[in-house]
Structure formats: C-alpha cells, structure tokens
Write a protein that holds these residues in place. Structure first.
Motif, mmCIF file in Angstrom:
data_model
loop_
_atom_site.group_PDB
_atom_site.id
_atom_site.type_symbol
_atom_site.label_atom_id
_atom_site.label_comp_id
_atom_site.label_asym_id
_atom_site.label_seq_id
_atom_site.Cartn_x
_atom_site.Cartn_y
_atom_site.Cartn_z
ATOM 1 N N ARG A 105 -17.854 1.862 -4.984
ATOM 2 C CA ARG A 105 -17.551 1.791 -3.543
ATOM 3 C C ARG A 105 -16.574 0.656 -3.249
ATOM 4 N NH1 ARG A 105 -20.676 5.077 -0.430
ATOM 5 N NH2 ARG A 105 -22.621 5.828 -1.353
ATOM 6 N N THR A 106 -16.763 -0.470 -3.914
ATOM 7 C CA THR A 106 -15.870 -1.608 -3.713
ATOM 8 C C THR A 106 -14.458 -1.275 -4.175
ATOM 9 O OG1 THR A 106 -17.685 -3.174 -3.934
ATOM 10 C CG2 THR A 106 -15.471 -4.025 -4.328
ATOM 11 N N ARG A 107 -14.339 -0.682 -5.365
ATOM 12 C CA ARG A 107 -13.007 -0.336 -5.895
ATOM 13 C C ARG A 107 -12.323 0.675 -4.984
ATOM 14 N NH1 ARG A 107 -10.955 0.282 -11.337
ATOM 15 N NH2 ARG A 107 -12.527 -1.258 -11.884
ATOM 16 N N LEU A 108 -13.079 1.649 -4.504
ATOM 17 C CA LEU A 108 -12.521 2.641 -3.587
ATOM 18 C C LEU A 108 -12.037 1.968 -2.305
ATOM 19 C CD1 LEU A 108 -11.955 5.595 -2.794
ATOM 20 C CD2 LEU A 108 -14.308 5.674 -1.899
ATOM 21 N N ALA A 109 -12.855 1.106 -1.729
ATOM 22 C CA ALA A 109 -12.474 0.416 -0.488
ATOM 23 C C ALA A 109 -11.212 -0.410 -0.678
ATOM 24 C CB ALA A 109 -13.630 -0.467 -0.004
ATOM 25 N N GLU A 110 -11.055 -1.013 -1.840
ATOM 26 C CA GLU A 110 -9.846 -1.789 -2.132
ATOM 27 C C GLU A 110 -8.624 -0.883 -2.282
ATOM 28 O OE1 GLU A 110 -12.201 -5.315 -4.582
ATOM 29 O OE2 GLU A 110 -11.060 -3.801 -5.686
ATOM 30 N N ALA A 111 -8.837 0.328 -2.810
ATOM 31 C CA ALA A 111 -7.725 1.238 -3.097
ATOM 32 C C ALA A 111 -7.278 2.052 -1.886
ATOM 33 C CB ALA A 111 -8.106 2.180 -4.239
ATOM 34 N N VAL A 112 -8.156 2.281 -0.923
ATOM 35 C CA VAL A 112 -7.811 3.131 0.222
ATOM 36 C C VAL A 112 -6.562 2.644 0.958
ATOM 37 C CG1 VAL A 112 -8.587 3.866 2.529
ATOM 38 C CG2 VAL A 112 -10.069 4.202 0.549
ATOM 39 N N PRO A 113 -6.449 1.369 1.314
ATOM 40 C CA PRO A 113 -5.226 0.945 2.018
ATOM 41 C C PRO A 113 -3.954 1.166 1.187
ATOM 42 C CG PRO A 113 -6.918 -0.736 2.212
ATOM 43 C CD PRO A 113 -7.411 0.270 1.216
ATOM 44 N N THR A 114 -4.034 0.942 -0.111
ATOM 45 C CA THR A 114 -2.887 1.182 -0.988
ATOM 46 C C THR A 114 -2.508 2.658 -0.967
ATOM 47 O OG1 THR A 114 -3.556 -0.626 -2.434
ATOM 48 C CG2 THR A 114 -2.051 1.001 -3.376
ATOM 49 N N TYR A 115 -3.500 3.520 -1.078
ATOM 50 C CA TYR A 115 -3.276 4.969 -1.054
ATOM 51 C C TYR A 115 -2.611 5.378 0.257
ATOM 52 C CZ TYR A 115 -4.324 9.976 -1.192
ATOM 53 O OH TYR A 115 -4.218 11.342 -1.183
ATOM 54 N N GLU A 116 -3.171 4.916 1.363
ATOM 55 C CA GLU A 116 -2.644 5.321 2.670
ATOM 56 C C GLU A 116 -1.227 4.810 2.900
ATOM 57 O OE1 GLU A 116 -5.692 4.185 5.456
ATOM 58 O OE2 GLU A 116 -6.949 5.887 4.864
ATOM 59 N N ARG A 117 -0.949 3.551 2.537
ATOM 60 C CA ARG A 117 0.412 3.011 2.663
ATOM 61 C C ARG A 117 1.388 3.789 1.788
ATOM 62 N NH1 ARG A 117 -2.091 -1.921 2.239
ATOM 63 N NH2 ARG A 117 -1.474 -2.059 0.060
ATOM 64 N N SER A 118 0.982 4.067 0.570
ATOM 65 C CA SER A 118 1.858 4.766 -0.371
ATOM 66 C C SER A 118 2.091 6.203 0.049
ATOM 67 C CB SER A 118 1.270 4.721 -1.779
ATOM 68 O OG SER A 118 1.162 3.379 -2.189
ATOM 69 N N LEU A 119 1.082 6.846 0.581
ATOM 70 C CA LEU A 119 1.241 8.213 1.075
ATOM 71 C C LEU A 119 2.243 8.230 2.230
ATOM 72 C CD1 LEU A 119 0.541 11.196 1.200
ATOM 73 C CD2 LEU A 119 -1.487 10.584 2.558
ATOM 74 N N ALA A 120 2.084 7.315 3.164
ATOM 75 C CA ALA A 120 3.008 7.241 4.301
ATOM 76 C C ALA A 120 4.439 6.968 3.818
ATOM 77 C CB ALA A 120 2.554 6.169 5.286
ATOM 78 N N ALA A 121 4.591 6.047 2.868
ATOM 79 C CA ALA A 121 5.926 5.709 2.354
ATOM 80 C C ALA A 121 6.547 6.882 1.596
ATOM 81 C CB ALA A 121 5.844 4.480 1.452
ATOM 82 N N ALA A 122 5.749 7.582 0.805
ATOM 83 C CA ALA A 122 6.269 8.728 0.046
ATOM 84 C C ALA A 122 6.696 9.846 0.988
ATOM 85 C CB ALA A 122 5.217 9.222 -0.950
ATOM 86 N N LEU A 123 5.935 10.068 2.041
ATOM 87 C CA LEU A 123 6.315 11.090 3.014
ATOM 88 C C LEU A 123 7.566 10.668 3.785
ATOM 89 C CD1 LEU A 123 2.837 12.244 4.317
ATOM 90 C CD2 LEU A 123 4.420 13.527 2.851
ATOM 91 N N GLU A 124 7.654 9.390 4.093
ATOM 92 C CA GLU A 124 8.847 8.882 4.786
ATOM 93 C C GLU A 124 10.094 9.088 3.928
ATOM 94 O OE1 GLU A 124 10.817 7.629 7.988
ATOM 95 O OE2 GLU A 124 8.643 7.861 7.906
ATOM 96 N N GLN A 125 9.978 8.803 2.642
ATOM 97 C CA GLN A 125 11.112 9.009 1.727
ATOM 98 C C GLN A 125 11.478 10.485 1.645
ATOM 99 O OE1 GLN A 125 10.552 7.343 -2.154
ATOM 100 N NE2 GLN A 125 12.481 8.137 -2.924
ATOM 101 N N ALA A 126 10.480 11.341 1.531
ATOM 102 C CA ALA A 126 10.740 12.783 1.450
ATOM 103 C C ALA A 126 11.344 13.310 2.747
ATOM 104 C CB ALA A 126 9.451 13.525 1.114
ATOM 105 N N ASP A 127 10.981 12.688 3.875
ATOM 106 C CA ASP A 127 11.487 13.113 5.174
ATOM 107 C C ASP A 127 12.998 12.939 5.279
ATOM 108 O OD1 ASP A 127 10.828 14.145 7.796
ATOM 109 O OD2 ASP A 127 11.314 12.148 8.580
ATOM 110 N N ALA A 128 13.568 12.066 4.461
ATOM 111 C CA ALA A 128 15.011 11.842 4.463
ATOM 112 C C ALA A 128 15.772 13.000 3.809
ATOM 113 C CB ALA A 128 15.342 10.533 3.751
#
Length: 142
Positions: A105-128
């Motif tokens: 649970r701790t590792r997941l909680a630490e990883a969620v913000p990274t996942y969400e930021r990276s997902l948003a950034a990857a979609l932003e890049q693809a949007d170009a």
C-alpha cells in the motif's frame, strides 16, 4: 475488403500507437522511480481497491487481462518484494488469494502521483501529433 484511408483500420492503428507510446512512458517512469513494472503497479491498484485488499488469483488475472501463468509470476515478484502475500481461501482450499501488504500500500501510494503526472505528460505529448489529437481528446473525455 480494404477500408479506405482514414477508416477504421487507420483509426485502430493510431489507437495502438497512442497506447504503446503512453504505456512505454508509464513503464519507464514507474520502474525508474519506484521499482515497479506497469503490471505490478496495476496489480497493487486492483488489490488496494478490493474488499479486504485481496483477490483470488483468477480474479486478479481477469482484472489485469493476464493469463493464470503470467499472474502467478507477477504475484511471485510482488511477494518476493514484500508487497503482497498469498492466503488460502477458507471455503475452498484450492483457492488462493493475493493480499496486498502495508508495504505494498505504501509503495502504491508513493507511485500514484508519478503515474498520474506521467500519464498527463504522455497524453500532452501525444496531443501535439495531429493524427493522435482526436484520440487523446476521446481518452480525456473532451
């Protein structure tokens, strides 16, 4: 019958490309930042959301779109890292549960913000990319 250019085949190919690009970026940042593969991250997420933090191995396999053999190996890696443990089903001794640990649970909680930021950034890049822009809009629900 061939589908005209820009038809279903081309849309599907663009979708596959978008998926591959985003998945590759998510896998890279999760592994580098948290020592988790993408399937491991998703497994922890499924377990964390399950009642009592546990799922039968077959349920976990279905939730992740994996076969039984693949999910067994995946859970083995998570157990070895101390992120999950196995438990036998009381009503059916053949049934095996995968249970998320506090460390998981701790590792997941630490990883969620990274996942969400990276997902948003990857979609932003693809949007170009004009070819991917409509798909990105659909994924975003806009």
């Amino acid at each position: 019958m061939l589908i005209r250019r820009g038809g279903l085949r081309m849309s599907w190919n663009r979708f596959v490309l978008l998926h591959a690009q985003v998945e590759a970026e998510l896998a890279r940042v999760l592994q580098r930042g948290h020592g988790l593969g993408l399937s491991e991250y998703r497994a922890l997420g499924e377990l964390a959301e399950a009642s009592d933090g546990e799922l039968r191995m077959q349920e976990l396999a279905e939730a992740l779109g994996l076969n039984q053999s693949s999910v067994t190996r995946l859970v083995g890696r998570l157990e070895q890292a101390g992120l999950t443990r196995r438990d036998l089903c009381e009503g059916d001794r053949r049934g095996v549960y995968s249970v998320i640990t506090e460390e998981g649970r701790t590792r997941l909680a630490e990883a969620v913000p990274t996942y969400e930021r990276s997902l948003a950034a990857a979609l932003e890049q693809a949007d170009a990319d004009p070819a991917l822009k409509p798909l990105v809009a659909a994924v975003r629900g806009s």
